[in-house]
Write an enzyme that holds these catalytic residues in place. Structure first.
Site, PDB file in Angstrom:
ATOM      1  N   GLU A  33       0.826  -1.098   0.095  1.00 43.30           N
ATOM      2  CA  GLU A  33      -0.052  -0.059   0.063  1.00 43.30           C
ATOM      3  C   GLU A  33       1.025   1.104   0.074  1.00 43.30           C
ATOM      4  OE1 GLU A  33      -2.836  -0.011   3.168  1.00 43.30           O
ATOM      5  OE2 GLU A  33      -3.625   2.094   2.491  1.00 43.30           O
ATOM      6  N   ARG A 257       4.925 -12.853   9.495  1.00 43.88           N
ATOM      7  CA  ARG A 257       5.729 -11.599   9.304  1.00 43.88           C
ATOM      8  C   ARG A 257       7.285 -11.511   9.938  1.00 43.88           C
ATOM      9  NH1 ARG A 257       1.961  -8.059   9.136  1.00 43.88           N
ATOM     10  NH2 ARG A 257       3.175  -6.188   9.438  1.00 43.88           N
ATOM     11  N   LYS A 267       4.019   0.823   9.618  1.00 44.50           N
ATOM     12  CA  LYS A 267       4.127   2.084   8.809  1.00 44.50           C
ATOM     13  C   LYS A 267       3.641   3.141   9.568  1.00 44.50           C
ATOM     14  CE  LYS A 267       2.949   0.130   4.853  1.00 44.50           C
ATOM     15  NZ  LYS A 267       2.497  -0.055   3.526  1.00 44.50           N
TER      16      LYS A 267
HETATM   17  P1  ATP Z   1       1.986  -1.847   8.168  1.00 50.38           P
HETATM   18  O1  ATP Z   1       1.091  -2.567   9.073  1.00 50.38           O
HETATM   19  O2  ATP Z   1       3.459  -1.421   8.164  1.00 50.38           O
HETATM   20  O3  ATP Z   1       1.191  -0.656   7.167  1.00 50.38           O
HETATM   21  P2  ATP Z   1       1.552  -3.478   5.819  1.00 50.38           P
HETATM   22  O4  ATP Z   1       1.521  -5.023   5.832  1.00 50.38           O
HETATM   23  O5  ATP Z   1       0.006  -3.044   5.651  1.00 50.38           O
HETATM   24  O6  ATP Z   1       2.375  -2.975   6.901  1.00 50.38           O
HETATM   25  P3  ATP Z   1       1.644  -3.207   3.172  1.00 50.38           P
HETATM   26  O7  ATP Z   1       2.033  -2.122   2.346  1.00 50.38           O
HETATM   27  O8  ATP Z   1       0.282  -3.765   3.055  1.00 50.38           O
HETATM   28  O9  ATP Z   1       1.982  -3.272   4.542  1.00 50.38           O
HETATM   29  O10 ATP Z   1       2.513  -4.883   2.906  1.00 50.38           O
HETATM   30  C1  ATP Z   1       2.824  -5.140   1.346  1.00 50.38           C
HETATM   31  C2  ATP Z   1       3.152  -6.638   1.716  1.00 50.38           C
HETATM   32  O11 ATP Z   1       4.338  -6.953   2.493  1.00 50.38           O
HETATM   33  C3  ATP Z   1       1.966  -7.489   2.221  1.00 50.38           C
HETATM   34  O12 ATP Z   1       2.128  -8.735   1.439  1.00 50.38           O
HETATM   35  C4  ATP Z   1       2.481  -7.820   3.475  1.00 50.38           C
HETATM   36  O13 ATP Z   1       1.926  -9.131   4.100  1.00 50.38           O
HETATM   37  C5  ATP Z   1       4.062  -7.950   3.498  1.00 50.38           C
HETATM   38  N1  ATP Z   1       4.577  -7.350   4.811  1.00 50.38           N
HETATM   39  C6  ATP Z   1       4.414  -6.309   5.538  1.00 50.38           C
HETATM   40  N2  ATP Z   1       5.137  -6.141   6.623  1.00 50.38           N
HETATM   41  C7  ATP Z   1       5.845  -7.339   6.812  1.00 50.38           C
HETATM   42  C8  ATP Z   1       6.570  -7.868   7.619  1.00 50.38           C
HETATM   43  N3  ATP Z   1       6.856  -7.531   8.914  1.00 50.38           N
HETATM   44  N4  ATP Z   1       7.095  -9.252   7.314  1.00 50.38           N
HETATM   45  C9  ATP Z   1       6.778  -9.960   6.214  1.00 50.38           C
HETATM   46  N5  ATP Z   1       6.061  -9.428   5.118  1.00 50.38           N
HETATM   47  C10 ATP Z   1       5.504  -8.099   5.462  1.00 50.38           C
HETATM   48 MG    MG Z   2      -1.554  -3.347   4.444  1.00 51.36          MG
END
Ligand code: ATP
Ligand code: MG
Length: 552
Positions: A33, A257, A267
């Site tokens: 995102e 994760r 984020k």
């Molecule tokens: P945040 O909670 O920090 O906003 P998010 O998961 O919403 O993180 P996205 O931009 O939606 O962030 O993530 C893109 C991809 O990266 C998704 O497939 C997510 O599962 C993966 N991802 C995000 N954080 C992690 C992590 N800590 N370890 C492994 N994969 C991750």
């Molecule tokens: Mg997300």
């Protein structure tokens, strides 16, 4: 890491799907995102997805999951692309969920026509109240049984902007008593009069994550849609929507994760650190972002090796930051150029060295001969590290002390004859004599010394600011602490040395160069650096490899 590795559970699934002929090749995606910069956690998902496609000859799409107009921005889109490329991966297609808004709207219409979606006028509080709890079933909304025609008309009016934010939503019509709360008539569209960074003001209704994600997967014919464990409960809805819409059957798989010590990874929290000025920006070298690590001097290979080493599993754990640093040192030890810098200088004068004489001494650029040599100027006055001199030496002190001898790296053996203190009692000058026959590489002096120290020529040295970083948080897991995670910020995460002396070859350093400053750690030029003011970041401290290096 050449040892034969066993397959992780996702590789097993992929191999089985290829073997059984379910798919002839795989397509996956990395779906960030664009509401922040990528962090080290994302690199795990990136290495996993792109790695699978590389290994099994498939392809990986970069899909921006941009369905929330309020938090998203093109600055983030650009940074995400830069970071993925820097990590060493190239996507097959660049897609945006927002490109599918028309198609997604049509899918919603299909559901309405099948009697599987309805417009609800309840407020979000009322919807929450009727939702029930994990142990109590929910109750139907009074609007649940609207006719198909009424729903079609209302949904179209939502699209045309006839209602305010929150006045109406579109919900899937599933089962308000379902054991999975997410299946209790989930909201699939909401009204949001907001400008979108790509579609502008075209839309005032936006699909919810669950309605956009799986359908986008399906539109792209994703075979393996890999996400993190918190999406397990969403899988049932993912499958339901695909089944009811009768579209390409993508499948979702979940892995644990990455969580890492002494940092935060969400984020939202990282944005707070930036906005409240706890760090200088998303790429502050203390941030766990890819851009922060890059600025600090990390290499793409070290991050890829780290992701490989932590593996892919179904159980969450907290990985120690020192494992990442271990992978970094492993890479830098082989690849970083060697140089000398004195961070806390004191003058050393070689009393029996000719005034005005300059020798160019050869020194290896790397841990061995493979990176070649460079010349370093040597003369009568040098800077050495204050901590390499002890007025009253401790036991087993092999560095300088009155009457003691030490080798100057790549140069001569010197003996300390005397020293001068200033009015505060600090050492101001150390006076030595050198042994002309003890030159490195052609030493015929027969003198044995145990210590070797680094130095720079006082006449030729350049000065530089050096930034030393420590972990950003004192707590191992700040997000799990009670209260505000920011209460656990390390107040000493940055120390600045305003004037260090560096050997003149470092004047040619570029942002991409990685250095080992002998005995001091790994360093790289910072992007704030200019010809008038050089700035180096400490990437990571040295593991004690000096004992080996010193014998050269
Ligand atoms: P945040 O909670 O920090 O906003 P998010 O998961 O919403 O993180 P996205 O931009 O939606 O962030 O993530 C893109 C991809 O990266 C998704 O497939 C997510 O599962 C993966 N991802 C995000 N954080 C992690 C992590 N800590 N370890 C492994 N994969 C991750
Ligand atoms: Mg997300």
């Amino acid at each position: 890491m050449n040892e034969e590795k066993s397959l992780n559970f996702i590789e097993e699934i992929v191999e089985n799907d290829l073997k059984s002929g379910k798919y002839s090749s795989i397509i996956n995606r990395f779906p960030p995102e664009p509401n922040g910069y990528l962090h080290i956690g994302h690199s795990k998902a990136i290495c996993l997805n792109f790695g699978l496609a590389q290994k099994y000859g498939g392809s990986t799409n970069l899909r921006f999951d941009d369905t929330n107009p309020v938090t998203e921005d093109t600055e983030y889109v650009e940074s995400i692309k830069e970071d993925i490329r820097w990590l060493g991966f190239q996507w097959s297609n660049e897609f945006y969920a927002s490109d599918y808004f028309d198609q997604l709207f049509e899918y919603a219409v299909v559901l309405i026509k099948k009697g599987l979606a309805y417009v609800d006028d309840l407020s979000s509080e009322e919807i929450a109240t009727l939702k029930g709890t994990p142990t109590e079933p929910g109750k139907d909304s009074p609007y649940r049984n609207r006719s198909i025609d009424e729903n079609l008309a209302l949904f179209n009016d939502m699209k045309l902007g006839k209602y305010k934010d929150g006045e109406k939503v579109l919900r899937a019509r599933i089962d308000m008593t379902h054991t999975n709360m997410l299946m209790r008539d989930p909201i699939i569209y909401r009204i949001k009069h907001a400008h979108h960074h790509r579609t502008g003001d075209k839309w005032c209704i936006y699909p919810m994550y669950d309605f956009a994600h799986g359908q986008s997967d399906s539109i792209e014919k994703i075979t393996h849609s890999i996400c993190t464990l918190e999406f397990i409960p969403h899988r049932e809805l993912y499958d339901w929507l695909i089944e009811k819409l009768e579209i390409f059957p993508s499948h979702q798989y979940e892995f644990a994760r990455l969580n890492m010590t002494h940092t935060v990874m969400s984020k939202r929290k990282l944005l707070q650190l930036v906005n409240e000025g706890h760090v200088s920006g998303w790429d502050d070298p203390r941030m766990p972002t890819i851009s922060g690590f890059r600025r600090k001097g990390f290499t793409p290979l070290s991050i890829r090796n780290f992701c490989e080493r932590i593996g892919v599993a179904k159980r969450e754990n907290l990985i120690d930051l020192s494992l990442l640093e271990f992978c970094l040192r492993e890479d830098l030890n082989n690849s970083a150029k060697r140089a000398m810098a004195v961070l806390d200088p004191v003058k050393l004068i070689i009393t029996n060295y000719e005034d005005g004489k300059v020798e160019e001494l050869k020194s290896e650029n790397g841990p061995d001969e493979t990176l070649g040599h460079r010349n370093i100027p040597f003369c009568k006055e040098l800077w050495i590290e204050k901590e390499d001199f002890m007025e009253e030496p401790a036991k087993k002190w092999f560095r300088l002390a009155p009457g003691a001898m030490v080798r100057l790296k790549s140069a001569y053996i010197v003996k300390c004859d005397s020293f001068i203190k200033n009015e505060n009692g600090d050492i101001k000058e150390i006076h030595c004599t050198y042994f002309p026959e003890s030159k490195s590489g052609q030493d015929t002096s027969g003198i044995q010394v145990k210590g070797t120290i680094h130095w720079v020529s006082a006449k030729h040295a350049a000065s530089a600011e050096i930034r030393l970083y420590d972990r950003l948080f004192l707590s191992e897991n700040p997000a799990a602490e009670e209260g505000d995670f920011k209460d656990h910020i390390n107040p000493h995460s940055l120390a600045i040395i305003e004037k260090a002396y560096i050997e003149p070859s470092l004047l040619k350093a570029t942002i991409d160069d990685r250095y080992q400053f002998l005995r001091k750690g790994y360093f790289c030029l910072d992007k704030d650096s200019s010809m008038d003011k050089l700035i180096f970041n400490r990437t990571v401290t040295l593991k004690d490899t000096w004992s080996k290096e010193a014998s050269k």
